[in-house]
Design a protein around this motif. Structure first.
Motif, mmCIF file in Angstrom:
data_model
loop_
_atom_site.group_PDB
_atom_site.id
_atom_site.type_symbol
_atom_site.label_atom_id
_atom_site.label_comp_id
_atom_site.label_asym_id
_atom_site.label_seq_id
_atom_site.Cartn_x
_atom_site.Cartn_y
_atom_site.Cartn_z
ATOM 1 N N UNK A 500 0.706 -1.138 0.277
ATOM 2 C CA UNK A 500 0.037 -0.001 -0.124
ATOM 3 C C UNK A 500 0.719 1.197 0.059
ATOM 4 N N UNK A 501 0.788 2.150 -0.935
ATOM 5 C CA UNK A 501 1.678 3.398 -1.195
ATOM 6 C C UNK A 501 0.717 4.576 -0.763
ATOM 7 N N UNK A 502 1.168 5.034 0.355
ATOM 8 C CA UNK A 502 0.209 6.203 0.708
ATOM 9 C C UNK A 502 1.052 7.648 0.705
ATOM 10 N N UNK A 503 1.299 8.092 -0.597
ATOM 11 C CA UNK A 503 2.223 9.285 -0.314
ATOM 12 C C UNK A 503 1.240 10.401 -0.153
ATOM 13 N N UNK A 504 1.670 11.333 0.412
ATOM 14 C CA UNK A 504 1.062 12.689 0.792
ATOM 15 C C UNK A 504 0.769 13.484 -0.415
ATOM 16 N N UNK A 505 -0.170 13.757 -0.746
ATOM 17 C CA UNK A 505 -0.541 14.843 -1.844
ATOM 18 C C UNK A 505 -0.849 13.949 -3.233
ATOM 19 N N UNK A 506 -0.899 12.622 -2.860
ATOM 20 C CA UNK A 506 -1.339 11.573 -4.380
ATOM 21 C C UNK A 506 -2.033 10.839 -3.724
ATOM 22 N N UNK A 507 -3.046 10.206 -4.786
ATOM 23 C CA UNK A 507 -3.972 9.017 -4.271
ATOM 24 C C UNK A 507 -3.274 7.977 -4.052
ATOM 25 N N UNK A 508 -3.979 7.037 -2.857
ATOM 26 C CA UNK A 508 -3.582 5.893 -2.264
ATOM 27 C C UNK A 508 -3.438 4.817 -3.365
ATOM 28 N N UNK A 509 -2.513 4.010 -3.560
ATOM 29 C CA UNK A 509 -2.317 3.105 -4.490
ATOM 30 C C UNK A 509 -1.820 1.496 -4.053
ATOM 31 N N UNK A 510 -2.544 0.522 -4.460
ATOM 32 C CA UNK A 510 -1.947 -0.684 -4.427
ATOM 33 C C UNK A 510 -1.109 -1.254 -5.419
ATOM 34 N N UNK A 511 -0.030 -1.757 -4.909
ATOM 35 C CA UNK A 511 0.926 -2.493 -5.947
ATOM 36 C C UNK A 511 0.901 -3.900 -5.472
ATOM 37 N N UNK A 512 0.986 -4.811 -6.593
ATOM 38 C CA UNK A 512 1.164 -6.193 -6.598
ATOM 39 C C UNK A 512 2.295 -6.795 -7.396
ATOM 40 N N UNK A 513 3.121 -7.593 -6.671
ATOM 41 C CA UNK A 513 4.154 -8.086 -7.791
ATOM 42 C C UNK A 513 4.739 -9.439 -7.193
ATOM 43 N N UNK A 514 5.153 -10.311 -7.909
ATOM 44 C CA UNK A 514 6.012 -11.517 -7.596
ATOM 45 C C UNK A 514 7.252 -11.345 -7.135
ATOM 46 N N UNK A 515 7.605 -12.194 -6.172
ATOM 47 C CA UNK A 515 9.075 -11.917 -5.714
ATOM 48 C C UNK A 515 9.434 -13.123 -4.879
ATOM 49 N N UNK A 516 10.592 -13.703 -5.444
ATOM 50 C CA UNK A 516 11.174 -15.088 -5.056
ATOM 51 C C UNK A 516 11.825 -14.869 -3.584
ATOM 52 N N UNK A 517 12.199 -13.804 -3.439
ATOM 53 C CA UNK A 517 13.173 -13.423 -2.068
ATOM 54 C C UNK A 517 12.056 -13.061 -0.961
ATOM 55 N N UNK A 518 10.780 -13.227 -1.193
ATOM 56 C CA UNK A 518 9.830 -12.737 0.049
ATOM 57 C C UNK A 518 9.450 -11.190 0.395
ATOM 58 N N UNK A 519 8.996 -11.061 1.348
ATOM 59 C CA UNK A 519 8.601 -9.683 1.537
ATOM 60 C C UNK A 519 9.745 -8.806 1.834
ATOM 61 N N UNK A 520 9.817 -7.457 1.428
ATOM 62 C CA UNK A 520 10.723 -6.499 1.238
ATOM 63 C C UNK A 520 11.019 -5.947 2.856
ATOM 64 N N UNK A 521 12.131 -5.550 3.347
ATOM 65 C CA UNK A 521 12.487 -5.248 4.672
ATOM 66 C C UNK A 521 13.006 -3.918 4.217
ATOM 67 N N UNK A 522 12.901 -3.198 3.227
ATOM 68 C CA UNK A 522 13.377 -1.997 3.079
ATOM 69 C C UNK A 522 12.570 -0.955 2.594
ATOM 70 N N UNK A 523 11.249 -1.164 2.980
ATOM 71 C CA UNK A 523 10.180 -0.166 2.448
ATOM 72 C C UNK A 523 10.237 1.236 3.043
ATOM 73 N N UNK A 524 9.933 2.009 2.452
ATOM 74 C CA UNK A 524 10.204 3.522 3.007
ATOM 75 C C UNK A 524 8.942 3.700 3.854
#
Length: 531
Positions: A500-524
């Protein structure tokens, strides 16, 4: 042993289930690490060594976590083992016997038996002797003979038939799919490719059945012998579910015999049988708490119809009259409305005032399923009278005949007053940010939220719906959030990442993608990783 010792402080802070899972993990890890110390040719010594080693791990864990596994320590085998531990001298043969008995008792508390059965052959054998419940995720996944041959103590089998893709005609029509006399639970959900002849074989030989369910199954109806055999030879049945099937050879005589013989029958879900014909049968039931799949009409009944006073769940009630069912349905349900905890009014064909009148008497309601014909007025009655509501599903009705529709007004009212809600699925004709924010702030237990904006009424008064994404953040328990009818939960499985990308001043967006390394740990900070 150092690894197990390091886990002890942390286990005290975890739930019992998590502790049991870690216990199995620790035991299996130690087994794999130490099994290589002996030559493979020394089979007998290797076997004794493996179980000796595992027993030491079990003892270390048990003696370290008495509060979590107190029931185990009270067992005779464990008491004897503790005494042996104090003496610190016992034979390898005794330890193997102790281990088998102990493992059987531990496995009862572990849900993922499939994983622990892969550790070694001994654990596999213990699992096959003790497993009582099995779920077959696809009816073609395993040969029935292999299933019954492996699990000797099997009591409950749940077989899943066609996947959800069948709803969209992505599965061929011919696609589809027990354990002898000791079988107690059989649930077939949306299965096909069998007939009442197979049901007859089950009801004839499995006379200890407690639960029999063929809900929404497509099966050939050859005769009603299956029900006759069930009614004549079974006295322990607690639940019978034939809802959503095309079974027509169901006689009142067999149902009457069944209800007379099975004093513990608590759930009866039929397939569109007239309630008037069941009047005498319902009088004989002493424990019935759930009734479904019955129909009523607007014609004056020959005899007085009354629902059992113990009823707490009424589902799939069909009104077959020409006009709205307000008077007939209300007169039938209102006498027991205060005791109902679950009700399905989708096919009761009530008007908005009819919904309001009935739901005003359902003060203890916990689960409700209706069409959006209930209107905002009906949801406002729920908000004021049904404070214990936990499960709400508002499906799409027939817009050409219904009077009421659901908007943000009704959703706001429910969210502000029904704070125990865990599940919400609703079709709306209008929605705004205020409604979504209210849901996020007032429903702390919400785990599943599904909101569908009807395409033909796609006039949103407040756009963009940025607060729709904030529902995920506002409710700490939320697992599934759906904004347009799409279920995001499957995307969180099988290497799918949903963010879920909730950037100030912009519409909220959902992004879905496949990743073999699992959940990301470096999300802003503006990105929330879901799932």
């Amino acid at each position: 042993m150092k690894r197990e010792a390091s886990l002890r402080p942390r286990l005290h802070e975890l739930s019992t289930f998590r502790a049991q899972t870690l216990l199995a993990t620790a035991m299996s890890s130690t087994l794999r690490l130490n099994s290589g110390r002996l030559a493979a040719s020394e089979k007998d010594a290797l076997l004794c060594y493996r179980h000796q080693d595992v027993l030491e791990v079990v003892k270390a864990c048990l003696f370290g976590f008495r509060s979590l596994l107190k029931p185990l320590l009270s067992l005779p085998a464990c008491a004897k083992m503790e005494d042996m531990h104090k003496r610190s001298s016992f034979s390898a043969g005794d330890s193997i016997l102790e281990l088998e008995d102990l493992l059987e008792r531990i496995f009862v508390f572990i849900e993922d038996c499939s994983a622990i059965s892969l550790v070694c052959k001994k654990w596999y054998n213990v699992d096959r002797r003790t497993r009582r419940k099995v779920t077959v995720t696809s009816c073609y996944a395993i040969n029935p003979a292999r299933l019954t041959g492996r699990f000797q103590a099997l009591q409950a089998v749940k077989i899943r038939g066609k996947p959800r893709a069948a709803m969209f005609r992505l599965v061929p029509d011919e696609w589809g799919g027990a354990r002898g006399s000791s079988l107690q639970v059989l649930k077939l959900v949306k299965c096909s490719g069998f007939s009442t002849t197979g049901l007859e074989a089950i009801t004839t030989h499995c006379r200890a059945l407690r639960v029999l369910s063929v809900e929404e199954c497509s099966l050939e109806d050859h005769s009603g012998r299956w029900l006759h055999e069930l009614s004549q030879h079974n006295s322990s049945l607690e639940s019978l579910n034939i809802a959503g099937t095309d079974l027509q050879n169901v006689t009142m005589g067999d149902l009457a015999t069944l209800t007379s013989n099975c004093k513990s029958l608590t759930s009866l879900k039929l397939n569109d049988l007239e309630l008037e014909n069941l009047a005498d049968i319902l009088k004989r039931t002493t424990a019935l708490q759930e009734l479904g799949g019955v129909s009523i009409s607007d014609e004056r009944p020959r005899i007085k119809i009354a629902l059992p006073s113990r009823l707490t769940s009424l589902v799939s009630l069909y009104y077959m009259g020409a006009n709205e069912g307000d008077e007939v349905v209300n007169s039938l349900i209102q006498p027991i409305a205060a005791s109902l905890r679950k009700i399905d009014l989708q096919f009761a064909f009530l008007s908005v005032p009819g919904h309001c009148e009935l739901l005003g008497h359902c003060s203890n309601l916990e689960a409700l399923e209706v069409f959006n014909a209930i209107g905002d007025e009906g949801l406002e009655v729920i908000a004021s009278k049904c404070k214990n509501l936990r499960w709400l599903r508002v499906e799409r009705g027939d817009r050409d005949v219904q009077q009421g529709f659901v908007t943000q007004r009704g959703l706001i009212s429910v969210a502000m007053n029904c704070h125990l809600l865990e599940y919400i699925a609703v079709y709306v004709t209008d929605i705004n940010n205020a409604a979504l924010k209210t849901v996020a702030e007032n429903c702390p237990n919400l785990k599943d939220f599904r909101l569908v904006l009807l395409d033909e009424d796609n006039v949103v008064s407040d756009y963009p719906l940025d607060d729709g994404g904030r529902v995920t953040k506002g409710s700490r328990s939320l697992r599934t959030s759906t904004g347009t009818g799409r279920d995001l939960l499957p995307l969180t499985l099988d290497n799918w990442n949903v963010e879920l990308i909730d950037e100030p001043g912009a519409p909220t967006q959902f992004v879905a993608y496949r990743c073999l390394s699992g959940k990301r740990t470096d999300a802003p900070a503006m990105v929330t990783v879901l799932g």
